[in-house]
Design a protein around this motif. Sequence first.
Motif, short mmCIF file in Angstrom:
data_model
loop_
_atom_site.label_atom_id
_atom_site.label_comp_id
_atom_site.label_asym_id
_atom_site.label_seq_id
_atom_site.Cartn_x
_atom_site.Cartn_y
_atom_site.Cartn_z
N PHE A 12 41.41 51.66 33.26
CA PHE A 12 42.11 50.36 33.32
C PHE A 12 43.39 50.38 32.77
CE2 PHE A 12 43.48 45.92 32.29
CZ PHE A 12 42.91 45.19 33.37
N ALA A 13 44.43 50.50 33.78
CA ALA A 13 45.91 50.39 33.34
C ALA A 13 46.50 49.74 34.57
CB ALA A 13 46.14 52.00 33.72
N GLY A 14 47.96 49.96 34.58
CA GLY A 14 48.80 49.07 35.57
C GLY A 14 48.16 48.79 36.76
N THR A 15 47.62 49.66 37.60
CA THR A 15 47.21 49.54 38.97
C THR A 15 46.04 48.50 38.86
OG1 THR A 15 48.10 51.66 39.71
CG2 THR A 15 46.54 50.56 41.20
N GLU A 16 44.99 49.16 38.08
CA GLU A 16 43.78 48.01 37.94
C GLU A 16 44.10 46.64 37.43
OE1 GLU A 16 42.89 52.50 37.62
OE2 GLU A 16 44.08 51.22 36.36
N ARG A 17 45.19 46.51 36.57
CA ARG A 17 45.52 45.13 36.10
C ARG A 17 46.06 44.51 37.24
NH1 ARG A 17 49.70 44.48 31.84
NH2 ARG A 17 50.13 46.65 32.19
N TYR A 18 46.85 45.02 38.31
CA TYR A 18 47.68 44.64 39.55
C TYR A 18 46.46 44.11 40.26
CZ TYR A 18 49.61 44.25 44.02
OH TYR A 18 50.25 43.80 45.17
N VAL A 19 45.63 44.82 40.39
CA VAL A 19 44.41 44.47 41.50
C VAL A 19 43.66 43.16 40.94
CG1 VAL A 19 42.29 45.41 42.43
CG2 VAL A 19 44.25 46.93 42.37
N VAL A 20 43.35 43.23 39.77
CA VAL A 20 42.74 41.99 39.10
C VAL A 20 43.34 41.21 39.38
CG1 VAL A 20 42.07 41.08 36.87
CG2 VAL A 20 41.30 43.47 37.34
N GLU A 21 44.77 40.88 39.12
CA GLU A 21 45.65 39.77 39.15
C GLU A 21 45.54 39.15 40.62
OE1 GLU A 21 46.80 37.82 36.72
OE2 GLU A 21 46.60 38.91 35.16
N VAL A 22 46.06 40.14 41.59
CA VAL A 22 45.98 39.74 43.03
C VAL A 22 44.62 39.23 43.28
CG1 VAL A 22 46.32 40.61 45.20
CG2 VAL A 22 47.94 41.26 43.39
N ALA A 23 43.67 40.04 43.15
CA ALA A 23 42.23 39.51 43.49
C ALA A 23 41.86 37.98 43.13
CB ALA A 23 41.08 40.34 43.02
N THR A 24 42.33 37.71 41.91
CA THR A 24 42.14 36.34 41.32
C THR A 24 42.55 35.22 41.99
OG1 THR A 24 41.63 37.60 39.05
CG2 THR A 24 42.13 35.21 38.98
N VAL A 25 44.03 35.51 42.34
CA VAL A 25 44.53 34.46 42.97
C VAL A 25 44.08 34.42 44.58
CG1 VAL A 25 47.07 33.86 43.78
CG2 VAL A 25 47.03 34.87 41.80
N GLN A 26 43.82 35.49 45.29
CA GLN A 26 43.41 35.48 46.53
C GLN A 26 42.04 34.64 46.62
OE1 GLN A 26 43.34 39.67 47.56
NE2 GLN A 26 45.25 39.39 48.64
N ALA A 27 41.16 34.91 45.52
CA ALA A 27 39.70 34.02 45.60
C ALA A 27 40.09 32.62 45.30
CB ALA A 27 38.99 34.64 44.44
N ALA A 28 41.15 32.48 44.47
CA ALA A 28 41.25 30.67 44.25
C ALA A 28 41.91 30.26 45.47
CB ALA A 28 42.50 30.60 42.89
N GLY A 29 42.55 30.86 46.27
CA GLY A 29 42.94 30.45 47.33
C GLY A 29 42.06 30.47 48.61
N GLY A 30 40.81 30.60 48.36
CA GLY A 30 39.78 30.27 49.19
C GLY A 30 39.22 31.90 50.08
N HIS A 31 39.74 33.02 49.76
CA HIS A 31 39.35 34.02 50.34
C HIS A 31 38.03 34.56 49.72
CE1 HIS A 31 43.00 33.97 52.51
NE2 HIS A 31 43.66 34.08 51.56
N GLN A 32 37.23 35.41 50.60
CA GLN A 32 36.07 36.16 50.13
C GLN A 32 36.55 37.45 49.59
OE1 GLN A 32 32.95 36.26 52.60
NE2 GLN A 32 32.02 38.33 51.70
N VAL A 33 36.51 37.79 48.03
CA VAL A 33 37.27 38.83 47.79
C VAL A 33 36.39 39.70 46.87
CG1 VAL A 33 39.15 39.68 46.43
CG2 VAL A 33 39.27 37.53 47.61
N ALA A 34 36.37 41.05 47.07
CA ALA A 34 35.43 42.29 46.51
C ALA A 34 36.53 43.03 45.98
CB ALA A 34 34.47 42.75 47.19
N VAL A 35 36.25 43.71 44.86
CA VAL A 35 37.00 44.80 44.05
C VAL A 35 36.10 45.91 43.98
CG1 VAL A 35 38.46 45.40 42.13
CG2 VAL A 35 38.68 43.37 43.28
N ILE A 36 36.63 47.07 44.32
CA ILE A 36 35.95 48.28 44.04
C ILE A 36 36.63 48.98 42.96
CG2 ILE A 36 34.90 50.43 45.21
CD1 ILE A 36 34.36 48.83 47.50
N GLY A 37 36.13 49.44 41.91
CA GLY A 37 36.54 50.58 41.08
C GLY A 37 37.24 50.03 39.85
N GLY A 38 37.85 50.90 38.93
CA GLY A 38 38.14 50.37 37.71
C GLY A 38 37.16 50.56 36.41
N ASP A 39 37.69 50.33 35.33
CA ASP A 39 36.83 50.26 34.35
C ASP A 39 35.79 49.08 34.14
OD1 ASP A 39 36.42 48.93 31.12
OD2 ASP A 39 36.14 51.19 31.35
N PRO A 40 34.56 49.52 34.25
CA PRO A 40 33.43 48.38 34.54
C PRO A 40 33.80 47.24 33.66
CG PRO A 40 32.50 50.64 34.82
CD PRO A 40 33.62 50.57 34.10
#
Length: 335
Positions: A12-40
């Motif tokens: 869990f570093a910069g790239t993983e943090r970025y993915v978390v933030e983007v996925a969160t906003v996309q889900a809030a926008g009504g998209h069906q979002v999944a994330v694969i990888g990163g520190d469990p």
Amino acid sequence: MRITHVVVTPSFAGTERYVVEVATVQAAGGHQVAVIGGDPTRMRELLPPEVDWLPGDTTRTALASLRRTGRRDVVHSHMTKADFVALAAAPTTRGRRFSTRHITAPRGYGRAARLLAPVVRQALTAEIAVSEFVAQHLERRPEAVLLNGVRSQESGPATRRDTVLVAQRLAPEKDTDTALAAFAASGLASRGWTLTVAGDGPERVDLERRAHGLGLGDAVDFLGWVADPADLLAGSAVLLSTAPAEPCGLSILEAMAVATPVVAAGAGGPLETVGLVPGAALFPPGDAAAAGRVLARLADDPAGRAAYGESLRELQRSSFELTGHVDRLEQVYRR
């Protein structure tokens, strides 16, 4: 849209943090979002319940997880291994494939991977670079350049600790040695200031020895890896970034969001963020003496330091806000 982000790491570093933030906003926008990888632990902790998380610490595990998600509209890979996984799973996912290049390194590290890299690139719907600096170093021009965005925040406290913060991985490409030498050259240790180093990596032991050799003693605090640096960023007087080829700099943008003054090497991604502010506190990469002078100047001028921090915060809000970044990303998806 059905969107899956893939990052093949156990970390869990910069790239993983970025993915978390983007996925969160996309889900809030009504998209069906999944994330694969990163520190469990960290990914499950930070992702909202509406975002599915699947393991992806190795190529094999990530591929199995991606195939398990079934058909997707968008598969967005981050870093080389994820690009290969996305291509291998294409017969199952059938979605459009996008890749964000977070660093300037060529795609693929071994001979076989380098040979396959053009095939991976050709199969992408679009490639995205995190800065113009990264775009200029890729094998071919990407279809889009999207600098990162971060959530807007309230300014940090009016009275901050007399601390220079370094928040980066302790690896050669970050040039943390220059940060230590700059702090020593600034003379701030003798005035009661401290240097806080938040990060870990292969150079930590050598850097601790280097700090001792520079006579900094108790004025330097090595914290190791910090899971959530928000309080450090908001409470420190200055963020110092010394990487001579920083692709973009997520910690820099996070510091800007809380009006923390940033002193950065004048090269790479910071020229496209901090460098847009008149009078930006930049120094020639690797020039510890120059960086020390900038630190001392800011320390001597609390009012100017605060005004500079507010200018950075205004720039972040107008140009590097997370929601706007995600909007632009989704425009790329729909082209």
